[in-house]
Design an enzyme around this catalytic site. Structure first.
Site: not given
Ligand SMILES: CC(C)(COP(=O)(O)OP(=O)(O)OC[C@H]1O[C@@H](n2cnc3c(N)ncnc32)[C@H](O)[C@@H]1OP(=O)(O)O)[C@@H](O)C(=O)NCCC(=O)NCCS
Length: 176
Positions: A75, A114
């Protein structure tokens, strides 16, 4: 991982840096986590990691094993990175770490988490790695709106493959 002068690496969560994890989670997530969460995180070893970008803490992932009589699941409690550092593959490094643990363990049925239903970025991120929405839970969150959560899950069947996000070029190549 090092590319274009950027250096991303993961480090252990320890009593010395747990306050950094707390601070990061407070900024990144709309939900707050209690003392038990952080006490448990110190016990899970590789299932909790801080992410460093050029030696600065910018992200973290915290997981736990969810074991019942019927299943053994991983999880993901939290996985996030600071907003200015998003789309730099820091999330990818953290998620690949989690998937590698599952692969090396070999005994997890699936990995799940989630996510608030309006968190489209996170949903897209996990879908890139083969996660699917398997359920939507009404009123999952007590103090935030929208209160509903999707359950995203990646099931392990015939061996786990660590996937990189597919970019458009690769998609086009696949289709040709
Ligand atoms: C979700 C999260 C962890 C992604 O982390 P990140 O470091 O930005 O992700 P990455 O750079 O590794 O992204 C990899 C791919 O995922 C997809 N992706 C990531 N963020 C995205 C977004 N906001 N919208 C659409 N696609 C997305 C894309 O395909 C991306 O590749 P690209 O940048 O070449 O297009 C980040 O947005 C975050 O911290 N969000 C807030 C916390 C959260 O909601 N966590 C999830 C619940 S645990």
């Amino acid at each position: 991982m090092r590319s274009r002068g950027q250096h991303i690496e993961l480090g252990d969560v320890t009593p010395h840096n747990i306050k950094q994890l707390k601070r990061l989670n407070q900024v990144v997530f709309p939900v707050s986590y209690n003392d038990k969460f952080y006490k448990d995180v110190l016990e899970v070893g590789e299932l909790a990691k801080l992410a460093y970008y050029n030696d600065i803490v910018v992200g973290a992932v915290c997981c736990r094993v969810d074991q019942t009589e019927d299943s053994r699941r991983l999880y993901i409690m939290t996985l996030g990175c600071l907003a200015p550092y998003r789309r730099l593959r820091i999330g990818t490094v953290m998620l690949n770490h989690v998937l590698k643990i599952c692969e090396e363990d070999g005994n997890f049925d699936n990995v799940f988490l989630h996510v608030q239903i309006n968190n489209e970025g996170a949903i897209r991120f996990y879908q890139k790695f083969g996660f699917e929405i398997i359920e939507t839970k009404k009123h999952y969150y007590k103090r935030i709106e929208p209160a509903d959560a999707h359950v995203l899950q990646k099931t392990f069947g015939r061996g786990i493959t660590i996937e990189r996000p597919i970019n458009n070029q690769e998609q086009q190549e696949d289709m040709s």
